[in-house]
Design an enzyme around this catalytic site. Sequence first.
Site, PDB file in Angstrom:
ATOM      1  N   THR A  38       0.784  -1.368  -0.088  1.00  0.00           N
ATOM      2  CA  THR A  38      -0.007  -0.035   0.002  1.00  0.00           C
ATOM      3  C   THR A  38       0.874   1.529   0.054  1.00  0.00           C
ATOM      4  O   THR A  38       0.224   2.432  -0.082  1.00  0.00           O
ATOM      5  CB  THR A  38      -0.806   0.030   1.120  1.00  0.00           C
ATOM      6  OG1 THR A  38      -0.257  -0.100   2.540  1.00  0.00           O
ATOM      7  CG2 THR A  38      -1.969  -0.950   1.120  1.00  0.00           C
ATOM      8  N   GLY A  39       2.054   0.921  -0.072  1.00  0.00           N
ATOM      9  CA  GLY A  39       3.279   2.392  -0.057  1.00  0.00           C
ATOM     10  C   GLY A  39       3.388   2.695  -1.374  1.00  0.00           C
ATOM     11  O   GLY A  39       2.903   1.950  -2.464  1.00  0.00           O
ATOM     12  N   ASN A  41       6.099   2.821  -3.220  1.00  0.00           N
ATOM     13  CA  ASN A  41       6.771   1.648  -4.212  1.00  0.00           C
ATOM     14  C   ASN A  41       6.164   0.410  -4.574  1.00  0.00           C
ATOM     15  O   ASN A  41       6.105  -0.172  -5.466  1.00  0.00           O
ATOM     16  CB  ASN A  41       8.313   1.559  -3.562  1.00  0.00           C
ATOM     17  CG  ASN A  41       9.206   2.517  -3.625  1.00  0.00           C
ATOM     18  OD1 ASN A  41       9.097   3.402  -4.535  1.00  0.00           O
ATOM     19  ND2 ASN A  41      10.142   2.681  -2.632  1.00  0.00           N
ATOM     20  N   ILE A 117      12.559  -7.467  -1.559  1.00  0.00           N
ATOM     21  CA  ILE A 117      13.236  -6.217  -2.382  1.00  0.00           C
ATOM     22  C   ILE A 117      13.834  -5.396  -1.524  1.00  0.00           C
ATOM     23  O   ILE A 117      14.879  -4.710  -2.008  1.00  0.00           O
ATOM     24  CB  ILE A 117      12.143  -5.548  -2.975  1.00  0.00           C
ATOM     25  CG1 ILE A 117      11.144  -6.779  -3.703  1.00  0.00           C
ATOM     26  CG2 ILE A 117      12.487  -4.609  -4.097  1.00  0.00           C
ATOM     27  CD1 ILE A 117      12.078  -7.462  -4.811  1.00  0.00           C
ATOM     28  N   THR A 118      13.693  -5.231  -0.220  1.00  0.00           N
ATOM     29  CA  THR A 118      14.122  -3.868   0.563  1.00  0.00           C
ATOM     30  C   THR A 118      15.685  -3.956   0.780  1.00  0.00           C
ATOM     31  O   THR A 118      16.467  -5.132   0.946  1.00  0.00           O
ATOM     32  CB  THR A 118      13.440  -3.956   2.171  1.00  0.00           C
ATOM     33  OG1 THR A 118      12.198  -4.285   1.974  1.00  0.00           O
ATOM     34  CG2 THR A 118      13.952  -2.817   2.971  1.00  0.00           C
ATOM     35  N   GLU A 119      16.291  -2.651   0.597  1.00  0.00           N
ATOM     36  CA  GLU A 119      17.546  -2.465   0.641  1.00  0.00           C
ATOM     37  C   GLU A 119      17.981  -1.776   2.064  1.00  0.00           C
ATOM     38  O   GLU A 119      17.139  -1.204   2.242  1.00  0.00           O
ATOM     39  CB  GLU A 119      18.382  -1.372  -0.438  1.00  0.00           C
ATOM     40  CG  GLU A 119      19.651  -1.232  -0.441  1.00  0.00           C
ATOM     41  CD  GLU A 119      20.186  -0.507  -1.322  1.00  0.00           C
ATOM     42  OE1 GLU A 119      21.417  -0.165  -1.729  1.00  0.00           O
ATOM     43  OE2 GLU A 119      19.285   0.046  -2.473  1.00  0.00           O
ATOM     44  N   TYR A 181      19.720  -7.119 -15.589  1.00  0.00           N
ATOM     45  CA  TYR A 181      18.872  -6.644 -16.880  1.00  0.00           C
ATOM     46  C   TYR A 181      19.713  -6.539 -18.074  1.00  0.00           C
ATOM     47  O   TYR A 181      19.416  -6.739 -19.065  1.00  0.00           O
ATOM     48  CB  TYR A 181      18.389  -5.041 -16.564  1.00  0.00           C
ATOM     49  CG  TYR A 181      17.902  -4.945 -15.080  1.00  0.00           C
ATOM     50  CD1 TYR A 181      16.983  -6.123 -14.534  1.00  0.00           C
ATOM     51  CD2 TYR A 181      17.879  -3.727 -14.580  1.00  0.00           C
ATOM     52  CE1 TYR A 181      16.541  -5.930 -13.303  1.00  0.00           C
ATOM     53  CE2 TYR A 181      17.076  -3.649 -13.321  1.00  0.00           C
ATOM     54  CZ  TYR A 181      16.294  -4.639 -12.561  1.00  0.00           C
ATOM     55  OH  TYR A 181      15.830  -4.494 -11.564  1.00  0.00           O
ATOM     56  N   HIS A 271      27.327  -2.668  -3.178  1.00  0.00           N
ATOM     57  CA  HIS A 271      26.564  -3.538  -2.257  1.00  0.00           C
ATOM     58  C   HIS A 271      27.380  -3.708  -1.043  1.00  0.00           C
ATOM     59  O   HIS A 271      28.792  -3.655  -0.971  1.00  0.00           O
ATOM     60  CB  HIS A 271      26.389  -4.975  -2.914  1.00  0.00           C
ATOM     61  CG  HIS A 271      25.705  -4.788  -4.281  1.00  0.00           C
ATOM     62  ND1 HIS A 271      25.676  -6.002  -5.330  1.00  0.00           N
ATOM     63  CD2 HIS A 271      24.451  -4.151  -4.294  1.00  0.00           C
ATOM     64  CE1 HIS A 271      24.582  -5.610  -6.027  1.00  0.00           C
ATOM     65  NE2 HIS A 271      23.839  -4.496  -5.647  1.00  0.00           N
TER      66      HIS A 271
END
Length: 318
Positions: A38-39, A41, A117-119, A181, A271
């Site tokens: 719901t955020g 992103n 997914i969170t960084e 990608y 990273h």
Amino acid sequence: MLSRVSQVSRVGFSLARASSTARVWVDKNTRVIGQGITGKNGTFHTQQAIEYGTKMVGGVNPKKAGTTHLGLPIFASVEEAKKATNADATVIYVPPSGAAGAILEAVAAEIPLIVCITEGIPQHDMLRVKDIMKSQNKSRLIGPNCPGIIKPEECKIGIMPGYIHKKGKIGIVSRSGTLTYEAVHQTTMYGLGQSTVVGIGGDPFNGTNFIDCLERFTNDPQTEGIVMIGEIGGTAEEDAAEWLKQYGNPNKPVVSFIAGRTAPPGRRMGHAGAIISGGKGTAKAKMEALTSAGVKVVETPAMIGEAMFNMMKAAGKA
């Protein structure tokens, strides 16, 4: 959050296992819920997943339980969402401070596939998560700090651009999102396409490693060739090379690129896990290990597609 982590760590795990038709974790039948959808992103990428054809079946937000978002029912907990939707995967877009708790809530609910997914999740939190993940066998974590996983034209879980992917025969696993990608684009341009693409993330403590993916790709009939993108830091690539020596399929060519050849020791390069420490984790050592395992290691990412095409052509597969 840490008190919540401790609480979840005491949860017992039953022997029940959700069924799945997927050879490499996801396919057209995968039913996905989202934590943090719901955020801003989460909303954007959930909409993209729905448009791609992913079976998104619900979301989790305790403050918005009972409502709908993007046409999806929102539940108070992962456990409630799983019971109502029979979900076998969840994607996490929760901010770093709450991401470890979100992962462990999904583990407690025995969601088979958890994609985070969170960084920027604190490493201390991920150490705790990794310890708990090792104590159970019902859930698999992909990530954190990763683009996700996609089976082209069937299921997209994460932030990767769906349109560059094409259903095909190359399995791709990578520690780098953007280089993933690049490999996808090149294998698409050479007409090879992709069977499944997995971004395992660049953090020091992640849930799924190269060997996990290589094993799945090796046993997947759709996957006829493999691209593996590594980077400096740790020994994941060297471990993968040893696995390939013992269990790799010589009829499935492997192409690899290792990022960070010019990185100085002791300096983190992007990273959190991309750092040469104690003389270990160098690009040179990784490239030599992979080459000794029969992998075609290319010097630049621009050569990935051409190298894969040539190896597939030599094997009569292109």
